[in-house]
Design a protein around this motif. Structure first.
Motif, short mmCIF file in Angstrom:
data_model
loop_
_atom_site.label_atom_id
_atom_site.label_comp_id
_atom_site.label_asym_id
_atom_site.label_seq_id
_atom_site.Cartn_x
_atom_site.Cartn_y
_atom_site.Cartn_z
N SER A 5 0.82 -1.15 0.10
CA SER A 5 -0.05 -0.08 -0.06
C SER A 5 0.82 1.26 -0.01
N PHE A 6 2.07 1.01 0.50
CA PHE A 6 2.97 2.24 0.58
C PHE A 6 3.31 2.98 -1.05
N LEU A 7 3.21 2.05 -1.99
CA LEU A 7 3.60 2.42 -3.16
C LEU A 7 2.42 3.52 -3.62
N ASP A 8 1.14 3.54 -2.98
CA ASP A 8 0.29 4.79 -3.59
C ASP A 8 0.62 5.88 -2.79
N TRP A 9 1.44 6.08 -1.89
CA TRP A 9 1.81 7.19 -1.08
C TRP A 9 2.32 8.25 -1.97
N PRO A 10 2.22 9.75 -1.83
CA PRO A 10 2.66 10.57 -2.69
C PRO A 10 3.99 11.04 -3.02
N PHE A 11 4.96 10.36 -1.98
CA PHE A 11 6.23 10.31 -2.16
C PHE A 11 6.86 9.99 -3.47
N LEU A 12 5.99 8.90 -4.08
CA LEU A 12 6.58 8.05 -5.19
C LEU A 12 5.82 8.37 -6.60
N ASP A 13 6.68 8.29 -7.56
CA ASP A 13 6.04 8.64 -8.89
C ASP A 13 5.79 7.13 -9.54
N GLN A 14 5.22 7.05 -10.82
CA GLN A 14 4.84 5.90 -11.35
C GLN A 14 5.88 4.99 -11.81
N HIS A 15 7.10 5.75 -12.12
CA HIS A 15 8.28 4.82 -12.38
C HIS A 15 8.91 4.31 -11.19
N HIS A 16 8.56 4.74 -10.04
CA HIS A 16 8.98 3.87 -8.84
C HIS A 16 8.16 2.81 -8.65
N ARG A 17 6.91 2.76 -8.76
CA ARG A 17 5.88 1.66 -8.59
C ARG A 17 6.19 0.76 -9.90
N ASP A 18 6.65 1.04 -11.09
CA ASP A 18 6.98 0.15 -11.93
C ASP A 18 8.24 -0.52 -11.78
N LEU A 19 9.17 0.29 -11.14
CA LEU A 19 10.55 -0.54 -10.79
C LEU A 19 10.19 -1.47 -9.53
N HIS A 20 9.52 -1.51 -8.60
CA HIS A 20 9.02 -2.17 -7.53
C HIS A 20 8.51 -3.37 -8.07
N ALA A 21 7.50 -3.28 -9.01
CA ALA A 21 6.86 -4.28 -9.51
C ALA A 21 7.74 -5.40 -10.46
N ARG A 22 8.70 -4.56 -11.10
CA ARG A 22 9.42 -5.30 -12.42
C ARG A 22 10.62 -6.35 -11.10
N LEU A 23 11.25 -5.38 -10.14
CA LEU A 23 12.17 -6.12 -9.39
C LEU A 23 11.67 -7.28 -8.69
N SER A 24 10.57 -6.75 -7.89
CA SER A 24 10.02 -7.92 -7.44
C SER A 24 9.57 -9.36 -8.29
N THR A 25 9.11 -8.94 -9.21
CA THR A 25 8.78 -10.32 -10.36
C THR A 25 10.04 -10.86 -10.39
N TRP A 26 11.15 -10.14 -10.68
CA TRP A 26 12.50 -10.65 -11.11
C TRP A 26 13.20 -11.39 -10.03
N CYS A 27 12.96 -10.86 -8.55
CA CYS A 27 13.32 -11.62 -7.45
C CYS A 27 12.72 -12.99 -7.23
N VAL A 28 11.36 -13.21 -7.47
CA VAL A 28 10.92 -14.32 -7.21
C VAL A 28 11.23 -15.25 -8.47
N ALA A 29 11.48 -14.77 -9.59
CA ALA A 29 11.80 -15.76 -10.69
C ALA A 29 13.25 -16.09 -10.47
N HIS A 30 14.03 -15.35 -9.78
CA HIS A 30 15.70 -15.76 -9.74
C HIS A 30 15.70 -16.29 -8.17
N ASP A 31 14.75 -16.66 -7.54
CA ASP A 31 14.96 -17.02 -6.06
C ASP A 31 16.22 -18.03 -5.74
N GLY A 32 16.27 -18.92 -6.66
CA GLY A 32 17.38 -19.89 -6.39
C GLY A 32 18.55 -19.28 -6.67
N GLN A 33 18.83 -18.42 -7.61
CA GLN A 33 20.22 -17.98 -7.92
C GLN A 33 20.48 -16.80 -6.73
N LEU A 34 19.60 -16.17 -6.18
CA LEU A 34 19.69 -15.31 -4.90
C LEU A 34 19.96 -16.02 -3.73
#
Length: 392
Positions: A5-34
């Motif tokens: 829910s913090f992603l909707d706070w006014p401190f962040l812009d859309q590109h920050h929300r997109d970054l969080h979504a992309r990196l979260s998805t990537w981390c899950v996909a590469h969990d074994g390597q991490l």
């Protein structure tokens, strides 16, 4: 499900929300390597730097003109990256963070030639960076630094030792701080871009810690550094170090917050599924009180981190007070949240290799490095006193 829910706070812009979504998805996909651990933490860290570089995430750690993703270092992006990586893997967060901190002074104050020589390779994961500031008798008290840089024809000769240096045994490039000239205290410090293939450089000790990270003690014996590797001017070292920490100190709080969020999610799952006295552990009021404390601490830390990062990104020249508050609350708070999670897990919470046990070991160092909690309190108090005396 993790709270976003913090992603909707006014401190962040859309590109920050997109970054969080992309990196979260990537981390899950590469969990074994991490989480691939060979027993050799230096090899594991090298592999993570290459993995993060290949995926393009290290481009967040340098400015766009030299291979980065943003025009200048974007503190909110750095915080979101560290928070997300920290949620999934403490060592992956470390590998990412040191690429930024290790070259932060170069990004902020280096010449174009030095930036071009190192930053693109750091962004691609082809060079590993480190930040060589601490000494045995000069940790929190940076002004007590003894490592010297003596002016000679064409450059400087570096002599001395550094310790507790992250990536010390594997770094290709260090931001190195040393004393030039005879000015006392902080006024006599200067910063250098130092290549570790320089003759006279030696790794004298690998330091084992409770959460394995590649730390080392380094020795410099008549190490020659060319004039053009001086960052800023002579005597600018302390100012450069503090300005660099102004950018990256909030990100330490973000990493701690990533740990805290993971601990809280683990505790919520455990409390919801573990049966105690014939009903879920979560039905006990004492458990609910602990979960409430976790949620409160997490939101408070998130607000302080985003406030500090937003202020810096908006152009506030110094955010020393705001960054100190963010780091202090987030790191000390994460320690408490992770401890509560261990308690909710009971005996399983101290079983070696479980997530909350790993987090319990991982969080402790964050309350010390880049300014111990006690130092942050001094910084905050001095800022409050100065504002009061100025009538603000």
């Amino acid at each position: 499900m993790a709270d976003t829910s913090f992603l909707d706070w006014p401190f962040l812009d859309q590109h920050h929300r997109d970054l969080h979504a992309r990196l979260s998805t990537w981390c899950v996909a590469h969990d074994g390597q991490l989480h691939h651990e060979t027993g050799d933490v230096e090899a594991d860290c090298r592999a993570l730097v290459k993995l993060l570089g290949k995926a393009g995430w290290l481009r967040l750690a340098v400015p766009a003109a030299h291979g980065g993703l943003t025009e200048k270092l974007d503190v909110r992006s750095l915080c979101l990256a560290r928070q997300t990586l920290g949620y999934h893997s403490g060592l992956a967060d470390f590998a990412f963070a040191m690429q930024g901190l290790g070259t932060g002074a170069i990004s902020l104050f280096g010449s174009d030639a030095i930036k071009e020589r190192y930053l693109r390779k750091v962004a691609r994961g082809e060079l590993i960076a480190g930040f060589a500031l601490s000494e045995l008798e000069a940790g929190s008290d940076v002004a007590a630094m003894a490592t010297s840089a003596t002016k000679v024809d064409g450059g400087y000769l570096i002599n001395g030792e550094k310790t507790w240096i992250s990536n010390g045994g594997i770094a290709d490039i260090l931001t190195l701080f040393a004393r030039t000239g005879g000015a006392p205290g902080a006024k006599g410090l200067s910063a250098f871009a130092f290549s570790t293939d320089t003759p006279g450089f030696e790794v004298v000790e690998r330091i084992d810690v409770i959460a394995p990270h590649p730390l080392a003690t380094l020795r410099f014996t008549d190490c020659f550094v060319p004039d053009n590797h001086l960052i800023g001017g002579e005597g600018d070292g302390f100012r450069i170090a503090m300005a660099t920490l102004d950018v990256f100190r909030s990100t330490v709080g973000a990493a701690a917050l990533g740990f805290a969020r993971r601990a809280a999610d683990e505790a919520l799952e455990r409390a919801s599924t573990r049966q105690l006295f014939g009903k879920p552990l979560a039905d006990l009021q004492l458990t609910q009180a602990a979960l409430a404390d976790m949620a409160l601490g997490i939101d408070a830390s998130q607000l302080l981190i985003l406030r500090a990062a937003w202020a810096k990104d908006r152009g506030q020249e110094r955010v020393t007070r705001e960054a100190a508050m963010a780091k202090l609350h987030a790191t000390d708070g994460a320690q408490q949240i992770i401890d509560q999670a261990v308690q909710i897990f009971g005996g399983m919470g101290v079983k070696s290799g479980t997530m909350v046990e790993r987090l319990y070991r991982e969080i402790r160092a964050l309350r010390i490095y880049e300014g111990a909690s006690e130092v942050q309190k001094v910084v905050i108090a001095r800022a409050a006193l100065a504002a009061h005396q100025a009538g603000k």
